[in-house]
Design an enzyme around this catalytic site. Structure first.
Site, PDB file in Angstrom:
ATOM      1  N   ASP A 233     -58.766   7.448 -17.831  1.00  0.00           N
ATOM      2  CA  ASP A 233     -57.337   7.380 -17.530  1.00  0.00           C
ATOM      3  C   ASP A 233     -57.098   7.572 -16.033  1.00  0.00           C
ATOM      4  OD1 ASP A 233     -54.463   7.546 -18.640  1.00  0.00           O
ATOM      5  OD2 ASP A 233     -54.618   9.356 -17.415  1.00  0.00           O
ATOM      6  N   GLU A 267     -58.714   2.691 -15.907  1.00  0.00           N
ATOM      7  CA  GLU A 267     -57.304   2.343 -15.752  1.00  0.00           C
ATOM      8  C   GLU A 267     -56.961   2.678 -14.307  1.00  0.00           C
ATOM      9  OE1 GLU A 267     -52.812   3.655 -17.095  1.00  0.00           O
ATOM     10  OE2 GLU A 267     -54.414   5.103 -16.843  1.00  0.00           O
TER      11      GLU A 267
END
Length: 567
Positions: A233, A267
């Site tokens: 993330d 990401e």
């Protein structure tokens, strides 16, 4: 420090090099509860393998080798064979558990996806949470089941030919239950912050231990749960000025895991090519990256949304064709949203290393009402853009329920105590203040109904028009498999927008023609036979198929088709 076992037995811990403390505990066994005692009281283990009473309760000793795996023949899947299906365990099924998700694996196999991507499963405070505010990051949430329930889910997925990926968050800790920071303030940086709180200290005093903690977390998911890879993330928030970036060290550690190859996905909104370059070239060595540009351009083309980060994008399908051709759009141009240049040149990076999507947890859940794309566009357009996503050579990702055009929202939900909960509600609205609609009528993340409304409604799947959409997704994914990966047909792959609103894409002998507006005409080779179209009675209750006149296809409504040339 000392270790306090269930029943009150306490054993002191001795100082070890580099700031660690250690104790050998005679008689310790799986199933026993324990805590650490520090000056301010007792705390759970930040590396606990299970928290049966929640993140603030005692930790449970777990034997990670007790489970009998049945996936010895599993060899993993290469990136170019993957179609991702992102899901949240708590809302994917009525049960909201690992076991509930395991019982739906047959649906995913029959759909044609090849990898499930689990939103973070580490334990969190309260009864429900998205999982992106890390607390007990080694412990599968007791709200979802036991560690062996998660192992059983992965084991059965492998038996059915499905890879399993896990989202992990290493860029910040959550506001409650993250006891790593209680035990050592060295975990967080006194200098750097992220949008979600203090940054993790990856280059400060004691950072070698901090880096090791997160690397061990990754290795534990790979070793103890057999996951096939991780999605990291917000890697742009991993702030590290040390000579060897944390990501490069992290990737090297994962590459050393025995067995089948494990894949790492970032990401990252910066569009950095070095994320995908090998370390010897000055890169971080990751396998793939989410491309927000594709989603944002699609949303601007289809809906006209232009607030927040959508302000950088246009309504032009020519820009959309560029993204399909190269992986992302911004390669150094100035971004109005970020206030400076954004992106690098993606040349030379195979396009299957870019993950494309028209929905994901963020892009649904970060809308004020959690509404899905089907709420904003007509079904014909939804069918057309779904076809374009699944026919392109990039690696596609679906968000749970997308395959039947689910109408249930996916909202942001938490279950913190009153004080932290109020702060989360305010912070949420502040984070998205540049987007229209975030105001007093935005569902409160702390309201239990916000969570309940976010559950998928599986009864939708068997009724029209949802069942028609499901057939479309199944047929397209079956067709995609015949290509055997995005390298099939090269170097014939190409894509263009011959007129605004239309995309024409060539993949080997196949030509994909997609109209994203009403009443446009697009070229298609005369010798190509149409083998599939989205405006078919199998998918649409009132189909309006395109009309062919020689080398021109006229589209009364948005639609997509696949034509096959001889040879």
């Amino acid at each position: 420090m000392s270790v306090v076992l269930d029943g009150g037995r306490e054993i002191g811990m001795e100082a070890r090099p580099e700031g660690y403390v250690q104790a050998d505990v005679p008689g310790a066994a799986a199933g026993m509860l324990y805590r650490y005692r520090i000056q301010s009281g007792t705390v759970p283990d930040p590396a606990s393998r299970f928290q049966p009473q929640g993140v603030h309760g005692p930790s449970l000793i777990v034997d990670p080798h007790a489970y009998r795996w049945g996936d010895q023949g599993w060899a993993g899947l290469p990136l170019e064979a993957l179609v991702f299906y992102e899901l949240h365990i708590g809302t994917f099924t009525p049960e909201g558990t690992f076991e509930g998700a395991r019982r739906r694996l047959g649906h995913l196999r029959d759909l044609g996806v090849t990898a499930i991507e689990l939103m973070p499963v580490g334990d969190f405070p309260g009864r429900w949470n998205w999982g992106y505010d890390p607390a007990a990051i080694f412990a599968p949430s007791r709200a979802y089941g036991t560690p062996d329930d998660l192992r059983h889910l992965v084991d059965d997925a492998h038996r059915l030919g499905l890879a399993v990926f896990l989202d992990v968050v290493y860029n910040h800790f959550g506001p409650d239950g993250a006891y790593a920071v209680t035990l050592s303030p060295r975990f967080v940086s006194p200098r750097q912050r992220t949008p979600w709180g203090p940054a993790i200290s990856l280059d400060g005093e004691g950072s070698a231990g901090v880096r090791a903690f997160f690397i061990e977390n990754a290795l534990h998911w790979l070793h103890e749960y057999h996951v096939d890879g991780l999605r990291l993330d917000a890697t742009h928030a991993l702030i590290d000025d040390s000579p060897r970036h944390f990501l490069a060290e992290f990737v090297a550690a994962v590459r050393g895991v025995d067995g089948w190859p494990r894949l790492l996905i970032a990401e990252d909104h910066r569009n950095l090519n070095r994320l995908l370059w090998p370390e010897e070239r000055g890169g971080d060595g990751l396998d793939a990256v989410w491309s927000d540009d594709y989603h944002h351009q699609v949303r601007r083309v289809l809906t006209g949304q232009d607030d927040g980060y959508f302000t950088d994008f246009t309504s032009s399908t020519r820009d959309l064709a560029t993204i399909i051709r190269t992986g992302w759009l911004f390669a150094g141009q100035r971004s109005r949203h970020f206030g400076g240049p954004r992106g690098t040149d993606p040349a030379g990076i195979p396009v299957f290393r870019f993950i494309h999507f028209i929905q994901n947890h963020d892009q649904v859940g970060n809308r004020p009402q959690g509404d899905r794309l089907i709420e904003m566009i007509a079904p014909a357009m939804y069918r057309a853009i779904s076809a374009l996503l699944l026919c392109a050579p990039e690696t596609p990702l679906l968000f749970m329920g997308q395959e039947w055009a689910a109408r249930s929202p996916f909202l942001y939900f938490t279950d913190h105590g009153a004080t932290i909960g109020a702060q989360v509600t305010r912070g949420r609205r502040e984070e998205f203040r540049a987007f229209r609609g975030f105001g007093g009528d935005t569902p409160d993340p702390q309201d239990p109904q916000t969570f309940e409304r976010s559950r998928l409604r599986w009864d939708e799947m068997v009724i029209e028009p949802h069942s028609g959409m499901l057939r479309l997704y199944r047929d397209l994914l079956a067709w995609r498999l015949t290509l055997r990966g995005p390298e099939a047909g090269r170097p014939e792959f190409d894509v263009a927008s011959p007129m605004e609103g239309g995309i024409v894409m060539r993949r080997g002998r196949y030509v994909v023609v997609a109209a994203l507006r009403d009443n446009i005409a697009l070229p298609c080779p005369e010798d190509a036979v149409i083998v599939w179209q989205s405006e078919d009675a199998a998918y649409a209750q009132e189909p309006i198929p395109p009309l062919r006149a020689g080398a021109i296809i006229r589209f009364p409504v948005p639609a997509a088709l696949i034509a096959q040339q001889p040879g």
